[in-house]
Each structure stands twice: as structure tokens, then as C-alpha cells.
Design a protein around this motif. Sequence first.
Motif, PDB file in Angstrom:
ATOM      1  N   ARG A 163       0.831  -1.211   0.000  1.00 52.76           N
ATOM      2  CA  ARG A 163       0.000   0.000   0.000  1.00 52.76           C
ATOM      3  C   ARG A 163       0.860   1.253   0.000  1.00 52.76           C
ATOM      4  N   ARG A 164       1.892   1.274   0.839  1.00 50.75           N
ATOM      5  CA  ARG A 164       2.769   2.443   0.920  1.00 50.75           C
ATOM      6  C   ARG A 164       3.590   2.609  -0.353  1.00 50.75           C
ATOM      7  N   LEU A 165       3.990   1.504  -0.949  1.00 53.47           N
ATOM      8  CA  LEU A 165       4.761   1.574  -2.196  1.00 53.47           C
ATOM      9  C   LEU A 165       3.943   2.225  -3.296  1.00 53.47           C
ATOM     10  N   TYR A 166       2.696   1.801  -3.444  1.00 49.84           N
ATOM     11  CA  TYR A 166       1.830   2.405  -4.467  1.00 49.84           C
ATOM     12  C   TYR A 166       1.510   3.858  -4.140  1.00 49.84           C
ATOM     13  N   ALA A 167       1.407   4.191  -2.852  1.00 44.70           N
ATOM     14  CA  ALA A 167       1.135   5.577  -2.467  1.00 44.70           C
ATOM     15  C   ALA A 167       2.292   6.491  -2.859  1.00 44.70           C
ATOM     16  N   VAL A 168       3.528   5.997  -2.683  1.00 47.89           N
ATOM     17  CA  VAL A 168       4.700   6.788  -3.056  1.00 47.89           C
ATOM     18  C   VAL A 168       4.717   7.060  -4.553  1.00 47.89           C
ATOM     19  N   HIS A 169       4.350   6.053  -5.339  1.00 46.58           N
ATOM     20  CA  HIS A 169       4.407   6.186  -6.787  1.00 46.58           C
ATOM     21  C   HIS A 169       3.128   6.765  -7.378  1.00 46.58           C
ATOM     22  N   GLY A 170       2.132   6.973  -6.538  1.00 49.69           N
ATOM     23  CA  GLY A 170       0.911   7.628  -6.999  1.00 49.69           C
ATOM     24  C   GLY A 170       0.095   6.821  -7.982  1.00 49.69           C
ATOM     25  N   GLY A 171       0.252   5.517  -7.965  1.00 46.86           N
ATOM     26  CA  GLY A 171      -0.484   4.674  -8.893  1.00 46.86           C
ATOM     27  C   GLY A 171      -1.578   3.893  -8.209  1.00 46.86           C
ATOM     28  N   GLY A 172      -2.524   3.425  -9.008  1.00 43.55           N
ATOM     29  CA  GLY A 172      -3.594   2.599  -8.487  1.00 43.55           C
ATOM     30  C   GLY A 172      -3.193   1.140  -8.497  1.00 43.55           C
ATOM     31  N   ARG A 173      -3.500   0.448  -7.439  1.00 44.96           N
ATOM     32  CA  ARG A 173      -3.126  -0.957  -7.334  1.00 44.96           C
ATOM     33  C   ARG A 173      -4.227  -1.836  -7.889  1.00 44.96           C
ATOM     34  N   GLY A 174      -3.847  -2.754  -8.763  1.00 47.69           N
ATOM     35  CA  GLY A 174      -4.803  -3.706  -9.297  1.00 47.69           C
ATOM     36  C   GLY A 174      -5.064  -4.839  -8.317  1.00 47.69           C
TER      37      GLY A 174
END
Length: 208
Positions: free
Chosen positions: A84-95
Motif C-alpha cells: 500500500r505504501r509503495l503504491y502511495a509513493v508512486h501515486g499509482g492505483g493498485r490492481g
Amino acid sequence: MRTLREACFGQLFASPVLEHVWADAAALNVALRERILAHARHDPGTQQTNIGGWHSAVGRLDFCGEAGMRLIEHMGAMTEEATRRLYAVHGGGRGSVSWALSAWANVSWKGHSNGVHTHPGATWSGVYYVDDGDCAPGADDTAIHLLDPNAARSNVFFPELSCQPVRFRPQPGLMILFPSYVPHHVPPHTGDRPRISIAFNVRKEPFP
């Protein structure tokens, strides 16, 4: 002459890491230590990256009973939080993804270590500490050493400034999660008690 004072300087391609000490560790580790040492007494274990010591078969910690099930839940929670934090840093939506998790116990007596290795075929890797093995304060002999995964950076780009290993000294209840491509090792143990840890891999499905 134009000044470079306003120029921006930063770093590229950082690797994520998540560390956490679980609140229920005191009670959990009593049960885990008893189950792991009992299993190690009658099970020959397997030889992997361990140089000496005992390495259990890879699985779901069935021999640890309810304590093992609880720890598997903690591993899943760490995986979800780190992702969750990794995707938040990169600003992308997680599939939509699912996780395949495997774990194993390690017991290292004095002089035993783990050689440098990675975990190909996994997404995240981690370790949980049951017993630090009575290590001396400030000693590195029980610490896990995480190494720079970019060999070219260490070898040819200002090698005198190359990244030093990142060390995490064991603490009962501490769990560390990092990308499986990060090389790591553990120096020979010098404590009077066995160091007991539980390592795990988590693979994203579909992979990669």
C-alpha cells in the motif's frame, strides 16, 4: 557565470523497506521458541543458505501450531501495508492481486551464519526474530546485512562512496520486509544462546 545554486540534486531508484515490532511478541515468541526447538531436535532440516545451524522445510509453519498461524497473519499484514505504501509513493492505483506465502524457521548456534543470497521468484522477503541469541550490545554478529542490489553502482560509480550495508540488529518481535531482489547475509553468530528467526517469501500473483 550562471549559478547552480538553484539546481536540484537527488537520488534515484531507492529500494523500499518496512520494519515493525509486533505488540504480541512476548507471548508469541514463548510458543514459537518452544515449538521450533522441539521440531529441530527430531527433524534434520535442510541445507540452503545456512552455513551450519538448522533450516526447517519451507511451508506454512504448521509445526508451530496456533503461534505459527498468528505469525503468518502478521506476515500478510506487513505485505499489504508495504505494498500500500509503495503504491502511495508512486501515486499509482493498485490492481487486484493475490499472495503466495512460504516461511521457514532458522536456528543458528555459535559460529553459524548465512551466506549472501537473494530470493528469485518472490516479490517481498522478510524475517521475524524470535530470539536474538544473547548477542552483545552493539555487536553486528547477529545483524542481517542488506546490500546494494545495484552491483554496477558499487563497482564503478565512485566506489569509495559506494553504499554500505544496511544492518538490522535482531530484536524479539521485530519483523523486516524488503524486496526479494535485495542481497543479504548474516555474519557468524557469537551469542551464547541460539539465534532463532523465521524467514519468509511472498510472491505476487500474477507474477511478476
